[in-house]
Design an enzyme around this catalytic site. Structure first.
Site, short mmCIF file in Angstrom:
data_model
loop_
_atom_site.label_atom_id
_atom_site.label_comp_id
_atom_site.label_asym_id
_atom_site.label_seq_id
_atom_site.Cartn_x
_atom_site.Cartn_y
_atom_site.Cartn_z
N GLY A 1 -16.82 -12.23 -6.52
CA GLY A 1 -17.83 -12.45 -5.50
C GLY A 1 -18.04 -13.95 -5.31
O GLY A 1 -17.66 -14.74 -6.18
N GLN B 1 -22.25 -21.65 -3.17
CA GLN B 1 -21.33 -22.08 -4.24
C GLN B 1 -20.25 -23.03 -3.72
O GLN B 1 -19.61 -23.72 -4.51
CB GLN B 1 -20.68 -20.86 -4.92
CG GLN B 1 -21.68 -20.04 -5.74
CD GLN B 1 -21.03 -18.85 -6.41
OE1 GLN B 1 -20.90 -17.80 -5.81
NE2 GLN B 1 -20.62 -19.02 -7.65
N CYS C 1 -20.04 -16.40 -14.02
CA CYS C 1 -20.26 -16.98 -12.70
C CYS C 1 -19.29 -18.13 -12.50
O CYS C 1 -19.10 -18.95 -13.41
CB CYS C 1 -21.70 -17.48 -12.57
SG CYS C 1 -22.08 -18.20 -10.96
N LEU C 2 -18.68 -18.20 -11.33
CA LEU C 2 -17.73 -19.28 -11.05
C LEU C 2 -18.41 -20.65 -11.10
O LEU C 2 -17.75 -21.65 -11.34
CB LEU C 2 -17.06 -19.06 -9.69
CG LEU C 2 -16.18 -17.81 -9.58
CD1 LEU C 2 -15.71 -17.60 -8.14
CD2 LEU C 2 -14.99 -17.90 -10.53
N HIS D 1 -26.32 -10.26 -8.24
CA HIS D 1 -25.95 -11.61 -8.72
C HIS D 1 -25.75 -12.55 -7.52
O HIS D 1 -26.25 -13.68 -7.52
CB HIS D 1 -24.68 -11.48 -9.58
CG HIS D 1 -24.03 -12.76 -9.98
ND1 HIS D 1 -23.88 -13.15 -11.30
CD2 HIS D 1 -23.44 -13.77 -9.25
CE1 HIS D 1 -23.25 -14.32 -11.36
NE2 HIS D 1 -22.96 -14.72 -10.13
N GLU D 2 -25.03 -12.07 -6.49
CA GLU D 2 -24.77 -12.90 -5.31
C GLU D 2 -26.05 -13.16 -4.52
O GLU D 2 -26.27 -14.26 -4.02
CB GLU D 2 -23.72 -12.25 -4.39
CG GLU D 2 -22.38 -11.94 -5.03
CD GLU D 2 -21.75 -13.09 -5.77
OE1 GLU D 2 -22.12 -14.25 -5.49
OE2 GLU D 2 -20.92 -12.84 -6.65
N HIS E 1 -27.96 -15.94 -5.84
CA HIS E 1 -27.47 -17.25 -5.41
C HIS E 1 -28.13 -17.69 -4.11
O HIS E 1 -28.43 -18.87 -3.91
CB HIS E 1 -25.95 -17.22 -5.19
CG HIS E 1 -25.12 -17.39 -6.44
ND1 HIS E 1 -25.19 -18.51 -7.23
CD2 HIS E 1 -24.18 -16.59 -7.01
CE1 HIS E 1 -24.32 -18.38 -8.24
NE2 HIS E 1 -23.70 -17.22 -8.13
O1 GNR Z 1 -16.35 -13.37 -10.72
C1 GNR Z 1 -17.48 -13.01 -11.07
N1 GNR Z 1 -17.60 -12.03 -12.01
C2 GNR Z 1 -18.80 -11.42 -12.32
C3 GNR Z 1 -18.85 -10.62 -13.45
C4 GNR Z 1 -20.01 -9.97 -13.81
C5 GNR Z 1 -21.14 -10.12 -13.04
C6 GNR Z 1 -21.13 -10.93 -11.92
C7 GNR Z 1 -19.96 -11.57 -11.55
S1 GNR Z 1 -19.92 -12.55 -10.13
C8 GNR Z 1 -18.66 -13.69 -10.52
C9 GNR Z 1 -18.34 -14.55 -9.32
C10 GNR Z 1 -19.54 -15.39 -8.97
O2 GNR Z 1 -19.91 -16.34 -9.61
N2 GNR Z 1 -20.23 -15.02 -7.93
O3 GNR Z 1 -21.35 -15.69 -7.58
NI NI Z 2 -22.16 -16.50 -9.41
#
Ligand code: GNR
Ligand code: NI
Length: 178
Positions: free
Chosen positions: A45, A50, A92-93, A134-135, A138
């Site tokens: 995601g 980001q 998270c990236l 999670h997104e 952000h």
């Molecule tokens: O790549 C991602 N893996 C992930 C694993 C578990 C819960 C959430 C994520 S999101 C993350 C990519 C990211 O940072 N999205 O904002």
């Molecule tokens: Ni993230």
């Protein structure tokens, strides 16, 4: 075009992203760049902030099989959440090399505009629900480490600052192909 991903504690990641006024060619180009960046970084995601763009746009692809099936969410709004919670080990990236368990509603429903700007509703559970929440965090300037205990968050931030320092004193240089 692959864009650079912002890394915490970059203050831009705390921005509250603005609603998209209309889904046009510019927004679709941005969504294309976001999916390209997400795939290149091996993520499931990505939120626009980001890559430094404070607009309410998310792309996701859980990569359950070979074929790429990106999902696009513009101006998503949660329209329902389960009382039941689920715990996932999140990453998270923008928070590289840190993985911690986060508790969130196990299922949720969201309304959003798709790639064409058409209104849609989706019901999510399991990893899809976790990732969408999670997104959406952000978009409101929240990182998964903000859900951790103070101790765990401080440990994560310390690790991030250390990694940044290491990067600054020994920056990766492209090797010369001779
Ligand atoms: O790549 C991602 N893996 C992930 C694993 C578990 C819960 C959430 C994520 S999101 C993350 C990519 C990211 O940072 N999205 O904002
Ligand atoms: Ni993230």
């Amino acid at each position: 075009m692959i864009r650079d991903i912002l890394i915490a504690p970059n203050p831009k990641l705390k921005t509250i992203s603005q609603p998209v006024r209309q889904v046009g060619a510019r927004e679709r180009r941005l969504m294309d760049d976001m999916t390209e960046t997400m795939y290149a970084a091996d993520g499931i995601g990505l939120a626009a902030i980001q890559i430094g763009i404070p607009e309410r746009i998310i792309v996701m692809d859980l990569r359950e099989d070979e074929a790429r099936k990106p999902l696009y969410f513009v101006n998503p709004e949660i329209s329902g959440q389960s009382a039941k919670k689920a715990i996932y080990r999140e990453g998270c990236l923008s928070v590289p090399d840190i993985f911690e368990e986060v508790e969130r509603p196990a299922a949720c429903r969201a309304r959003f505009l798709d790639y064409d700007g058409s209104p849609q509703e989706i019901e999510c559970s399991e990893l899809l629900a976790t990732c969408l929440q999670h997104e959406m965090d952000h978009l409101n300037g929240i990182l998964f480490i903000d859900h951790l205990s103070r101790l765990k968050r401080d440990m994560a931030l310390k690790k991030l600052r250390k990694a940044k320092k290491r990067e600054e004193s020994a920056p990766e240089r492209p090797s010369l192909a001779l």
